[in-house]
Write a protein that holds these residues in place. Structure first.
Motif, PDB file in Angstrom:
ATOM      1  N   MET A 245      18.181   7.360 -35.003  1.00 57.26           N
ATOM      2  CA  MET A 245      16.800   6.932 -35.124  1.00 57.26           C
ATOM      3  C   MET A 245      16.390   8.453 -35.322  1.00 57.26           C
ATOM      4  O   MET A 245      16.480   9.265 -34.672  1.00 57.26           O
ATOM      5  CB  MET A 245      16.173   6.436 -33.855  1.00 57.26           C
ATOM      6  CG  MET A 245      14.694   6.147 -33.824  1.00 57.26           C
ATOM      7  SD  MET A 245      14.153   5.328 -32.225  1.00 57.26           S
ATOM      8  CE  MET A 245      14.853   3.769 -32.185  1.00 57.26           C
TER       9      MET A 245
ATOM     10  N   ASP B 163      11.470   0.544 -38.846  1.00 57.40           N
ATOM     11  CA  ASP B 163      12.264   1.690 -38.812  1.00 57.40           C
ATOM     12  C   ASP B 163      12.660   2.145 -40.118  1.00 57.40           C
ATOM     13  O   ASP B 163      12.901   3.205 -40.178  1.00 57.40           O
ATOM     14  CB  ASP B 163      13.433   1.233 -37.687  1.00 57.40           C
ATOM     15  CG  ASP B 163      13.122   1.070 -36.407  1.00 57.40           C
ATOM     16  OD1 ASP B 163      11.693   1.535 -36.062  1.00 57.40           O
ATOM     17  OD2 ASP B 163      13.916   0.588 -35.362  1.00 57.40           O
TER      18      ASP B 163
ATOM     19  N   GLU C 155      11.076   7.891 -33.722  1.00 59.16           N
ATOM     20  CA  GLU C 155      10.847   8.014 -31.892  1.00 59.16           C
ATOM     21  C   GLU C 155       9.444   8.149 -31.673  1.00 59.16           C
ATOM     22  O   GLU C 155       8.876   7.565 -30.589  1.00 59.16           O
ATOM     23  CB  GLU C 155      11.633   9.019 -31.457  1.00 59.16           C
ATOM     24  CG  GLU C 155      13.504   9.024 -31.701  1.00 59.16           C
ATOM     25  CD  GLU C 155      14.096   9.853 -31.258  1.00 59.16           C
ATOM     26  OE1 GLU C 155      13.494  11.116 -31.210  1.00 59.16           O
ATOM     27  OE2 GLU C 155      15.299   9.713 -31.104  1.00 59.16           O
TER      28      GLU C 155
ATOM     29  N   TRP D  10       7.246   4.807 -31.833  1.00 61.92           N
ATOM     30  CA  TRP D  10       7.517   3.807 -30.744  1.00 61.92           C
ATOM     31  C   TRP D  10       7.207   4.442 -29.383  1.00 61.92           C
ATOM     32  O   TRP D  10       6.600   3.830 -28.362  1.00 61.92           O
ATOM     33  CB  TRP D  10       9.014   3.428 -30.738  1.00 61.92           C
ATOM     34  CG  TRP D  10       9.312   2.679 -31.785  1.00 61.92           C
ATOM     35  CD1 TRP D  10      10.321   3.031 -32.783  1.00 61.92           C
ATOM     36  CD2 TRP D  10       8.681   1.302 -32.347  1.00 61.92           C
ATOM     37  NE1 TRP D  10      10.372   1.704 -33.672  1.00 61.92           N
ATOM     38  CE2 TRP D  10       9.536   0.729 -33.534  1.00 61.92           C
ATOM     39  CE3 TRP D  10       7.776   0.481 -31.488  1.00 61.92           C
ATOM     40  CZ2 TRP D  10       9.032  -0.470 -34.003  1.00 61.92           C
ATOM     41  CZ3 TRP D  10       7.488  -0.694 -32.270  1.00 61.92           C
ATOM     42  CH2 TRP D  10       8.276  -1.075 -33.452  1.00 61.92           C
TER      43      TRP D  10
END
Length: 871
Positions: free
Chosen positions: A1, A31, A6, A9
């Motif tokens: 990720m 994503d 990151e 979210w």
């Protein structure tokens, strides 16, 4: 990720986190977008509500032009004038997110992405045009022509916007042309039309650019006559004079991709028509055209080198657009061939590059290998261009030299539709270099100093009994076969030794001839010993791209075999249409699997309406489809349905499968893509019109979850009984039929909407089933449905006569399609369409042969008489 994912979210509000739990597919798409596009990721961080909007919007099918206008009008309603530019920029940013999500996740092919980006710009320009016109008309009144009447302005798109091939970060090239000189009238003060339209052009550009804090588009006006020094808006007379006379070669070449994107379409069309004789010279000088392309290419190359010298180009950097063998070489080569042959073949005058390449191949101006090489290279390089621009939201075409950024680009390419690639940075560089080297070789071969002549006809002694049409088609087939590898060439013998089925296909069916000329190896499909199987099974172990290609080739091969069988054995039309329906049903079952529907939405079922619902699908028929699923899978089902539609309609080098019409679902084009049995029942109980009841009488399950499909059909039939049983539907149906007669296209034989067409029989039968609360036999043709009615509802003799006349009209419709390769309004009303179709009809409907074309007229007359008596 990645760090950006990151951050998103970690900062996401509760509604977004909750949606992540409900819809993992949407979260995965987010994503991917944030991983591969920093500027869209930053937009999501700034406005997390965009993520929730995307959850609703990403599975929707591409919008039609009027839908774009309505969506933008709703988004910008009740704005103060000073807020308009910023609103247009926000709308563009929101829609870019949706388009990029479908592109980056592999849900949209290149052609859909570029068309959506272009239609988005069209919508912005049209809204800017409306606002600017209204503002100016309030101050100055409306422009009036000196000769009387009003005057208006056309906004012409050039370059990639004109070809409906826009990038994520393209400039939009515009030109403004107004209809006539004169003065305004009706405002606080009058002004000249010239001043009004120059102000209008300035207003459109200013609004399209947006605001300093939220830019939308970069507008480039340098392609207009006179360039930077020319008038911002030109009169139609002045523009026409310029392009008929003093324009330069590159300006005529540029007009190949010109189209009206906002304002008055007729004005732009008139200007382009005036320039057409220079764009497509009647007696083209191939050497001069090639020299003009070379000069323009060399000029652009010098400009590129000057820019690179200023910034010291890193070693190993590749510009996928401007370097030799890049996108521009493909575009210039395509435009050279269009100018060379476009006067003799107006069909070649396509603004879109991929469409133009396909048409050049169809007309034997590119060989099969050349077309495949150019189209696959163009698809690869445009996908790369998109991914490079999505990274930072900047206008760039440069493949990075460093291994880490190149690896990121390689990773983003793995989901691109139409590109087979699973490697890393080194493999990507090799793939790009090979593709560009192939393009450069073709560019040099066609536009180099020695311009090749068209391939000469294959020398062969053609039997004297062969007519002119067969001779012409045979030479086209031989020429095409010579460009393919040995399997294709070996499939075509000498005409004197050719199987009867091959000769008949070329002589009697333009549909078959064109399919064979595009891919000569398909001639093996005509013969029973080498015919394709009745149902398609994907090759064992085949990867998805190979399976899709095999399916498209099977569909063409199977259709060819069915037509060859029909001609040789003089099969009845009911048997033929049932066989073509079985082909479509097999395709739908395979597409349902290959598109991943069982995993995405196990409950998804596909209902067929229209001709497929009746098991009477013909050549060139659309598929009328409705998608149903359980309520708990609605979002997943909608996404799967959109993927299925895209797969069916995608135009590839292996051809396409079918056109799809999904507008018969509740709500039409605005309705939910995936319905549920309960939502269908509720709609038909409370809202459905009578015409929808007529349409859904034909519904049957053709693919997917049979249980869900059966429950949906049961729910619809119960709702139809509750809604229409015992009612008198005659008056409303008669009014609907009259409207169809007035609005429909008559066609060559008047087989569908005019008096005495199919719809007369359809409405007689549908009325009786609806009023009696009955359902016709699933998958029965129209004639069989008439015979299935109880005699108390329709006397057996009437049903038999109705069925016989419908059967003849179905056969006539099929004969036109098979013979001309066209359907409906596309069949020319003049020319030899009837002469070409009659031998086919006489073969499959021998009872009509003695009467000639009068048999069709008689069938229509009798159908109309039956309709007048039993409607």
């Amino acid at each position: 990720m990645t760090a950006l994912v990151e951050r998103f979210w970690a900062a996401a509000p509760e509604p977004v986190l909750a949606a992540r739990q409900r819809d993992p597919g949407w979260a995965a798409a987010l994503d991917i977008v944030m991983d591969q596009s920093q500027f869209l990721g930053e937009a999501l961080l700034e406005s997390p509500d965009l993520a929730l909007w995307l959850a609703r919007a990403r599975s929707a099918p591409p919008r039609a032009r009027d839908e774009w206008a309505a969506e933008l009008a709703a988004f910008t309603a009740n704005l103060a004038p000073e807020a308009r530019g910023g609103a247009l920029a926000r709308f563009r940013r929101r829609e870019l997110l949706r388009i990029a999500a479908r592109d980056l996740t592999g849900d949209a092919p290149l052609a859909e992405t570029t068309q959506e980006l272009s239609h988005l710009a069209d919508a912005v320009l049209q809204q800017a045009f409306v606002w600017s016109w209204n503002d100016l008309a309030g101050r100055f009144g409306t422009p009036q022509a000196e000769a009387g009447g009003g005057a208006s302005l056309a906004v012409l798109a050039l370059g990639k916007l004109g070809g409906e091939e826009l990038n994520y970060s393209s400039d939009i090239d515009l030109m403004f042309v107004y209809s006539a000189e004169g003065e305004t009238a009706g405002g606080a003060r009058a002004t000249s039309n010239r001043e009004f339209f120059i102000r209008l052009a300035q207003g459109v550009c200013a609004l399209a650019v947006g605001s300093a804090g939220a830019p939308a588009y970069r507008v480039d006006l340098r392609l207009r006559p006179g360039g930077r020094e020319g008038d911002l808006a030109l009169s139609l007379a002045a523009a026409s004079r310029y392009y008929r006379g003093e324009a330069r070669e590159w300006e005529w070449q540029m007009l190949i991709r010109a189209r009206v994107c906002a304002g008055a379409a007729a004005i732009g069309g008139a200007m382009l028509a005036a320039a057409a004789e220079r764009v497509y010279p009647a007696v083209p000088d191939a050497a001069a055209l090639a020299q003009g392309v070379r000069r323009l290419r060399e000029q652009r190359a010098r400009e590129l080198e000057r820019r690179r010298a200023l910034r010291r180009r890193p070693a190993g950097e590749v510009d996928v657009k401007l370097d030799p063998g890049g996108i521009r070489d493909i575009e210039f080569l395509t435009q050279f061939l269009q100018r060379r042959y476009g006067a003799a073949s107006p069909w070649l005058r396509a603004a879109n590059t991929l469409v133009a390449l396909q048409r050049l191949h169809d007309k034997n101006r590119l060989t099969g290998r050349e077309f495949q090489q150019l189209a696959s290279a163009y698809t690869l390089l445009r996908h790369l261009e998109h991914r490079l621009q999505l990274r930072l939201g900047q206008q760039t075409h440069t493949l990075p030299a460093g291994p880490a950024p190149l690896a990121a680009v390689a990773r983003s390419l793995r989901r691109a539709q139409g590109v087979r690639f699973e490697g890393g940075a080194a493999e990507l560089r090799t793939l790009v270099e090979a593709a560009m080297a192939g393009v450069r070789a073709l560019y040099d071969a066609y536009v180099g100093e020695a311009v090749p002549q068209p391939p000469p006809p294959v020398a062969e002694a053609v039997p004297a009994e062969a007519g002119a049409h067969l001779r012409r088609q045979w030479l086209r087939l031989q020429r095409s076969a010579a460009t393919w590898a040995s399997p294709g060439a070996a499939a075509v013998p000498r005409l004197a030794d050719a199987p009867a089925r091959l000769r008949s296909a070329l002589e009697h069916s333009d549909w078959m001839a064109e399919a064979l000329i595009r891919r000569p190896a398909l001639s093996a499909a005509l013969l029973p010993e080498t015919a394709p199987p009745a149902r398609f099974a994907p090759p064992a172990g085949a990867e998805a791209p190979a399976a899709w290609a095999a399916l498209r080739q099977w569909r063409q091969a199977r259709s060819l075999f069915l037509l060859a069988e029909e001609w040789e054995r003089a099969l009845p039309i009911s048997e033929t249409l049932l066989a073509h329906s079985a082909v479509a049903e097999s395709v739908l079952g395979v597409v349902w699997q290959l598109a991943g529907a069982p995993a995405r939405s196990p409950s998804l079922a596909i209902l067929a309406l229209g001709r497929l619902g009746l098991n009477e699908l013909d050549l060139l028929s659309d598929l009328d489809l409705v998608f149903v699923a359980e309520d708990s899978e609605r979002a997943e089902a909608a996404a799967a349905a959109a993927r299925i539609i895209q797969a069916l309609t995608a135009y590839t080098r292996d051809g396409s499968l079918y056109l799809v019409d999904s507008r018969l679902r509740p709500g039409g084009g605005e309705g939910e893509m995936a319905q549920t049995p309960a939502s269908l029942a509720r709609y038909f109980r409370e809202h459905a019109g009578l015409w929808e009841g007529v349409s859904y009488l034909k519904a049957r399950v053709v693919a997917g979850n049979a249980d869900v499909g059966a429950r949906a059909l049961q729910a619809v039939r119960a709702a139809l009984r509750a809604r229409f049983a015992g009612c008198d539907c005659g008056g409303e149906l008669a009014a609907l039929r009259l409207r169809m007669e007035r609005e429909g296209h008559p066609g060559v034989w008047g087989l569908k909407t005019p008096p005495g067409g199919f719809y007369d029989a359809d409405f007689i039968v549908a009325r009786r089933f609806l009023e009696a609360g009955l359902a016709p036999p699933a998958g029965a043709g129209l004639a069989a449905c008439a015979l299935a009615l109880p005699p108390a509802l329709l006397p057996a003799a009437v049903a038999a006569e109705l069925g016989a006349n419908v059967t003849l009209l179905r056969a006539a419709d099929h004969a036109l399609r098979a013979a001309t390769g066209k359907a409906g309004a596309a069949i020319p009303a003049a020319g030899d369409s009837l002469a070409r179709a009659w031998p086919w009809l006489a073969r499959i409907a021998p009872n009509a042969a003695a009467e000639g074309p009068a048999a069709v007229a008689h069938a229509r007359t009798r159908l109309r008489a039956l309709y007048a008596q039993w409607r």
